[in-house]
Design a protein around this motif. Sequence first.
Motif, PDB file in Angstrom:
ATOM      1  N   ILE A   1      58.575  30.286  72.602  1.00  0.00           N
ATOM      2  CA  ILE A   1      59.390  31.077  71.672  1.00  0.00           C
ATOM      3  C   ILE A   1      59.929  30.217  70.521  1.00  0.00           C
ATOM      4  CG2 ILE A   1      61.457  32.498  71.444  1.00  0.00           C
ATOM      5  CD1 ILE A   1      59.080  33.882  72.832  1.00  0.00           C
ATOM      6  N   PRO A   2      60.536  29.036  70.753  1.00  0.00           N
ATOM      7  CA  PRO A   2      60.963  28.210  69.609  1.00  0.00           C
ATOM      8  C   PRO A   2      59.808  27.759  68.723  1.00  0.00           C
ATOM      9  CG  PRO A   2      62.060  27.486  71.609  1.00  0.00           C
ATOM     10  CD  PRO A   2      61.019  28.471  72.028  1.00  0.00           C
ATOM     11  N   LEU A   3      58.628  27.536  69.312  1.00  0.00           N
ATOM     12  CA  LEU A   3      57.481  27.113  68.504  1.00  0.00           C
ATOM     13  C   LEU A   3      56.995  28.214  67.573  1.00  0.00           C
ATOM     14  CD1 LEU A   3      55.324  24.902  70.904  1.00  0.00           C
ATOM     15  CD2 LEU A   3      56.382  24.218  68.750  1.00  0.00           C
ATOM     16  N   ALA A   4      57.387  29.465  67.851  1.00  0.00           N
ATOM     17  CA  ALA A   4      57.042  30.547  66.925  1.00  0.00           C
ATOM     18  C   ALA A   4      57.692  30.321  65.561  1.00  0.00           C
ATOM     19  CB  ALA A   4      57.483  31.896  67.505  1.00  0.00           C
ATOM     20  N   ILE A   5      58.860  29.667  65.559  1.00  0.00           N
ATOM     21  CA  ILE A   5      59.527  29.338  64.294  1.00  0.00           C
ATOM     22  C   ILE A   5      58.721  28.304  63.530  1.00  0.00           C
ATOM     23  CG2 ILE A   5      61.693  28.516  63.277  1.00  0.00           C
ATOM     24  CD1 ILE A   5      62.974  29.092  66.082  1.00  0.00           C
ATOM     25  N   VAL A   6      58.144  27.369  64.273  1.00  0.00           N
ATOM     26  CA  VAL A   6      57.375  26.280  63.672  1.00  0.00           C
ATOM     27  C   VAL A   6      55.998  26.753  63.226  1.00  0.00           C
ATOM     28  CG1 VAL A   6      56.379  24.000  64.148  1.00  0.00           C
ATOM     29  CG2 VAL A   6      58.610  24.601  65.090  1.00  0.00           C
ATOM     30  N   ALA A   7      55.444  27.751  63.921  1.00  0.00           N
ATOM     31  CA  ALA A   7      54.062  28.172  63.700  1.00  0.00           C
ATOM     32  C   ALA A   7      53.789  28.627  62.277  1.00  0.00           C
ATOM     33  CB  ALA A   7      53.703  29.290  64.677  1.00  0.00           C
ATOM     34  N   VAL A   8      54.812  29.104  61.569  1.00  0.00           N
ATOM     35  CA  VAL A   8      54.598  29.644  60.220  1.00  0.00           C
ATOM     36  C   VAL A   8      54.776  28.576  59.139  1.00  0.00           C
ATOM     37  CG1 VAL A   8      55.351  31.933  60.944  1.00  0.00           C
ATOM     38  CG2 VAL A   8      57.033  30.338  59.998  1.00  0.00           C
ATOM     39  N   GLN A   9      55.017  27.322  59.541  1.00  0.00           N
ATOM     40  CA  GLN A   9      55.320  26.293  58.554  1.00  0.00           C
ATOM     41  C   GLN A   9      54.083  25.670  57.936  1.00  0.00           C
ATOM     42  OE1 GLN A   9      58.044  23.478  60.318  1.00  0.00           O
ATOM     43  NE2 GLN A   9      59.636  25.018  60.661  1.00  0.00           N
ATOM     44  N   SER A  10      52.981  25.636  58.650  1.00  0.00           N
ATOM     45  CA  SER A  10      51.758  25.053  58.112  1.00  0.00           C
ATOM     46  C   SER A  10      50.549  25.646  58.815  1.00  0.00           C
ATOM     47  CB  SER A  10      51.754  23.529  58.269  1.00  0.00           C
ATOM     48  OG  SER A  10      51.549  23.170  59.625  1.00  0.00           O
TER      49      SER A  10
ATOM     50  N   ALA B   1      44.194  31.406  48.987  1.00  0.00           N
ATOM     51  CA  ALA B   1      45.087  31.156  47.857  1.00  0.00           C
ATOM     52  C   ALA B   1      46.384  30.512  48.286  1.00  0.00           C
ATOM     53  CB  ALA B   1      45.386  32.467  47.127  1.00  0.00           C
ATOM     54  N   SER B   2      46.859  30.886  49.488  1.00  0.00           N
ATOM     55  CA  SER B   2      48.190  30.431  49.882  1.00  0.00           C
ATOM     56  C   SER B   2      48.197  29.139  50.673  1.00  0.00           C
ATOM     57  CB  SER B   2      48.893  31.509  50.730  1.00  0.00           C
ATOM     58  OG  SER B   2      48.211  31.706  51.940  1.00  0.00           O
ATOM     59  N   ALA B   3      47.049  28.806  51.303  1.00  0.00           N
ATOM     60  CA  ALA B   3      47.040  27.599  52.128  1.00  0.00           C
ATOM     61  C   ALA B   3      47.350  26.336  51.354  1.00  0.00           C
ATOM     62  CB  ALA B   3      45.691  27.475  52.852  1.00  0.00           C
ATOM     63  N   PRO B   4      46.706  26.088  50.180  1.00  0.00           N
ATOM     64  CA  PRO B   4      47.066  24.889  49.431  1.00  0.00           C
ATOM     65  C   PRO B   4      48.523  24.887  49.006  1.00  0.00           C
ATOM     66  CG  PRO B   4      44.983  25.820  48.654  1.00  0.00           C
ATOM     67  CD  PRO B   4      45.612  26.831  49.546  1.00  0.00           C
ATOM     68  N   ASN B   5      49.038  26.075  48.608  1.00  0.00           N
ATOM     69  CA  ASN B   5      50.436  26.150  48.196  1.00  0.00           C
ATOM     70  C   ASN B   5      51.365  25.793  49.339  1.00  0.00           C
ATOM     71  OD1 ASN B   5      49.657  26.990  45.656  1.00  0.00           O
ATOM     72  ND2 ASN B   5      49.770  29.179  46.187  1.00  0.00           N
ATOM     73  N   THR B   6      50.974  26.211  50.553  1.00  0.00           N
ATOM     74  CA  THR B   6      51.799  25.901  51.718  1.00  0.00           C
ATOM     75  C   THR B   6      51.908  24.405  51.923  1.00  0.00           C
ATOM     76  OG1 THR B   6      51.077  27.944  52.766  1.00  0.00           O
ATOM     77  CG2 THR B   6      52.041  26.274  54.203  1.00  0.00           C
ATOM     78  N   MET B   7      50.790  23.701  51.749  1.00  0.00           N
ATOM     79  CA  MET B   7      50.807  22.255  51.950  1.00  0.00           C
ATOM     80  C   MET B   7      51.601  21.556  50.864  1.00  0.00           C
ATOM     81  SD  MET B   7      47.016  21.361  53.392  1.00  0.00           S
ATOM     82  CE  MET B   7      46.137  22.344  52.198  1.00  0.00           C
ATOM     83  N   VAL B   8      51.495  22.076  49.647  1.00  0.00           N
ATOM     84  CA  VAL B   8      52.274  21.486  48.557  1.00  0.00           C
ATOM     85  C   VAL B   8      53.761  21.650  48.813  1.00  0.00           C
ATOM     86  CG1 VAL B   8      52.848  21.698  46.117  1.00  0.00           C
ATOM     87  CG2 VAL B   8      50.462  21.744  46.840  1.00  0.00           C
TER      88      VAL B   8
END
Length: 523
Positions: free
Chosen positions: A367-376, A429-436
């Motif tokens: 459950i806490p890792l669900a918070i992390v899962a959307v970060q990258s 389109a969004s993956a590179p932006n996420t890493m930036v």
Amino acid sequence: MESSSSTRQLLWFFAIAVCVKLLLIPAYHSTDFEVHRHWLALTHSLPLSNWYADETSPWTLDYPPFFACFERFLSIFAHYIDPQIVDLHNGLNYRANSAIYFLRISVILSDLWLLYGVCRLTKNADVKRRNLIWVLIVWSPALVMVDHLHFQYNGFLLGWLLLSISFLQEGKDLMGGFLFAVLLCFKHLFAVAAPVYFVYLLRHYCWKGLFRGFSRLSVLGAVVVAVFAAAYGPFLYHGQIQQVFNRMFPFGRGLCHAYWAPNFWVFYIILDKVFSFFLKKFGFSIQIPAASFTGGLVGDSSPFAVLPKISPSTTLIMVLLALSPCFIKAWTNPQPRMVARWIAYAYTCGFLFGWHVHEKASLHFVIPLAIVAVQSLEDAKHYFMLSIVSCYSLFPLLYEGQEYPIKVLLLLLHSILMWLGFSTKFTRASAPNTMVTAKKKGAQSKSIESSSPAAEKGGFTIGWVGKSYLLGLLLVEIWGQFLHPYLLGDKFPFVPLMLISTYCAFGIMYSWIWQLRWIISTT
């Protein structure tokens, strides 16, 4: 306006989940149902001084005092619904519809606290990230299986954890520490993360110079002491504190729970079995102890034939050693945005190396890792695999045939929703932006994300290793559910469970290594 709109959307998510949970009310429930019904009767019928001394039922009270008070609160309403629910003697093994509906609905309503935790945690997140976290937590199939079929109150407890994390991420350390202390007085098994909380709060909140730091440490200590005094003070007054601790920490139980949790000790047990088998083949006299690996109430005799006995202190040392990289990071670079990741890692360590771990404890890190899962993108791929593995590891909890389509359907729907959600979040389109964005926030990592072709091109995919592992998961299920009964009948009934536990243990061990690598390499 935006806040009220997001709250309404979250309520719709919750309403859909409630509809599913209501349909599951008549379904199978484990002995935990009678455990909690008895605790309602116990706290309603007896004075507080006898709560932890009563032995009317084998299901004695072994949760901390705040949870006992929670049961006492529920018993007030249960008494009006059906007095026999809270009858200490005549209510034993009472399974009338009134009891089933009351207890099932109490779990559903208690999930509102989880909903509040999720709402507060995602109030500042963008729409895609917020909706995805809602899907992963509010619609978690593992929570449905454990709480609303098997029967427990994990959603309510995890709500306290998510609230604590939300305050820590906002820099409100005192409130975050207070909520975690309250959580420990509801369920002590969450204490695995306490060392991480201690190091982080000491460094981030208290390390502010001699006078200011000491005053903050005093305030934080006073808050924690006040919480524990409120919980345990009455039992100390009645001379019951030793009995409370004996119930909460029954170290006489075996290393493993009734169904082997998929952790490190599965490999240790199997290795002992292999050694004993071959040594007996070579003529050595190997005495197999009578104590069971899986007995919940076994004595303290060693259940191992060849390998050394494992004590609770050994598992504690292993957990602390596994946590040491996290302590170093929390001390040298205490960042609020890393709190959820560190806490999830702590619970993963406790799950893998802890004493008498329940398979349901995987919820503490999933459950806490669900918070992390959307970060990258790489976090999403890791969570996709881990969530499937941890949910599948819970299948043996629901062993009756009529529940089989339910648990399979829940896992399939969850997998599809995860795939669609992560694919939408991490488009080309969004993956590179996420890493930036991650780099701008200082979340630079030497993990696979920086070199993965999928990350470079954008889009959510899993590699051939992940696909091969999931295929193996499918083969394990086909063998255990269909081929083993057909080919071997009732012979070796432990093999399907052992295969599930061992195979899932590989997946969770990989997740631990992945999290450890991320923590070590991230600056």
